[in-house]
Design an enzyme around this catalytic site. Structure first.
Site, PDB file in Angstrom:
ATOM      1  N   ASP B   5       3.501   2.805   4.667  1.00 29.31           N
ATOM      2  CA  ASP B   5       3.737   2.425   3.269  1.00 29.31           C
ATOM      3  C   ASP B   5       3.338   0.959   3.160  1.00 29.31           C
ATOM      4  OD1 ASP B   5       4.602   2.444   0.631  1.00 29.31           O
ATOM      5  OD2 ASP B   5       6.659   1.919   1.176  1.00 29.31           O
ATOM      6  N   GLU B  66      -0.187   5.275   2.069  1.00 27.88           N
ATOM      7  CA  GLU B  66       0.090   5.534   0.653  1.00 27.88           C
ATOM      8  C   GLU B  66      -0.988   4.897  -0.210  1.00 27.88           C
ATOM      9  OE1 GLU B  66       4.170   5.549  -0.593  1.00 27.88           O
ATOM     10  OE2 GLU B  66       3.636   4.937  -2.623  1.00 27.88           O
ATOM     11  N   ASP B 139      11.192   1.336   2.376  1.00 24.12           N
ATOM     12  CA  ASP B 139       9.800   1.385   2.840  1.00 24.12           C
ATOM     13  C   ASP B 139       9.674   2.218   4.113  1.00 24.12           C
ATOM     14  OD1 ASP B 139       8.807  -1.263   1.172  1.00 24.12           O
ATOM     15  OD2 ASP B 139      10.826  -1.430   1.971  1.00 24.12           O
TER      16      ASP B 139
END
Lengths: 180, 180
Positions: B5, B66, B139
Site C-alpha cells: 500500500d 495499490e 496501511d
C-alpha cells in the site's frame, strides 16, 4: 548539473557544466525511452538503469527533476509521477542532492518570463549552450532547461543577500549577455 | 504474495502465503516509514531499501501494488504516486511480476462488495488470516488485503474459462467458507 524531465515513454536527460561566471556548456543530452507495451515494473526499471548510467558516466553534483502536478492530463500523470519518483530515488541512492522546479520557474530562469512558450525556452537553451540547433526531442531540451534553471537559481548570485560583490555583478552581467 | 500500500510517510507491506485451496497464512506484515522532514530523494531511497529487504527476506513470487488515482487529495497524491513507482521498480529490478489493483477491486475481492468500508475489509482480512486482531496501522491491513486480492483474482478460479473443474469448485467453496 543533471536535469531530468520525467516521463515513462520519453524521459529527457540533460547534463550541463556551469562555470563560476555562469556560462554553461553542454555535456550530454539524450532521451530514455521505454516501450509502451512493456509491463510498468520493467519500464520503470529500464528508466532507472538509464539514469544510473548517465550519473555514472557524467558524475553530476546535483540532480534537478521537473515537478509534476496532479491537475495535468490524468491518463499520463501517474506514469510521469512514478518516473519522477524513480529519478529522485536514483539521485538519493547515489548520494546526490535532488531538487524539483516547476515549469514556470524553469521558463522564468531561462527566458526571464514565466509564461514564455516552449519554443522560446528551447531557442534560449540552444543560444545559452551555443548549439547550432535546438536539441530534439522537446524532452531533451526541457531537461537542459531544467539543469540550467537549477544551476542559476541555486548559484551564488541568486543566493546572495545584500548588494552584489564586483565578481557577482560580473556574473550577473555575463548571464544577461548570454540571454540576449 | 507481497502486497504494498504505497505511501511516503507510511508504506504498508504485507506478505501472505496462499495455498492451492486458497486458504491464506500471514507471513509478514509491517509498515515502512520515512521522515516527513527528510529530503524526498532520501525518503524514497529509504522506502526502496525497506521493500528490497522484505523481498529478500520473504521471497514473494509476485508483487501487488495499490493503484493510485490522480483525483485524490492533491497534496499527497504525488508522493503516493512516487512511492508506487518505487514499489513497482523494486519488483521489476528483482525480476518479479507486478500487478496493480484499485481499492474497489480489493474491497470486492475481500468482502464480495466493492463499496465495503475500510473496517469491514480489515475485519475480513483478520478473519481470513485467522488473526486475533486487525493488523494495525490501517496501511498494514490494506497491504494484506491487496495481497489476498491479487492471489485470489489472479488464481486459477478467476482465470478459468468455461465451467469449473471439481478441484476448482472445491477451491471456490473453501473461499466462500473463509469469507463467512
Amino acid at each position: 548539473m543533471l536535469g531530468i524531465d520525467p516521463g515513462l515513454t520519453r524521459c529527457g536527460v540533460g547534463v550541463v557544466d556551469v562555470a563560476p561566471d555562469r556560462s554553461a556548456t553542454l555535456v550530454y543530452v539524450g532521451v530514455l525511452r521505454s516501450d509502451h507495451g512493456d509491463p510498468i515494473e520493467r519500464r520503470l526499471a529500464s528508466i532507472a538503469a538509464g539514469l544510473r548510467a548517465v550519473i555514472d558516466d557524467h558524475g553530476p553534483a546535483v540532480v534537478a527533476v521537473e515537478r509534476v502536478f496532479a491537475q495535468h492530463n490524468r491518463q499520463t500523470v501517474m506514469g510521469t509521477a512514478q518516473a519522477s519518483g524513480i529519478a529522485l530515488l536514483v539521485a538519493g541512492e547515489r548520494g546526490l542532492p535532488a531538487a524539483t522546479h516547476t515549469p514556470t520557474e524553469i521558463k522564468a530562469a531561462i527566458t526571464g518570463y514565466g509564461a514564455a512558450d516552449k519554443r522560446q525556452v528551447q531557442a534560449m537553451v540552444a543560444r545559452i549552450l551555443r548549439l547550432d540547433e535546438v536539441p530534439k526531442p522537446a524532452d531533451a531540451a526541457d531537461a537542459l532547461a531544467l539543469a540550467l534553471c537549477h544551476a542559476w537559481r541555486g548559484g551564488p548570485v541568486a543566493a546572495a543577500s545584500g548588494p552584489l560583490t564586483p565578481a557577482q555583478r560580473a556574473w550577473a552581467d555575463a548571464e544577461r549577455l548570454a540571454r540576449r
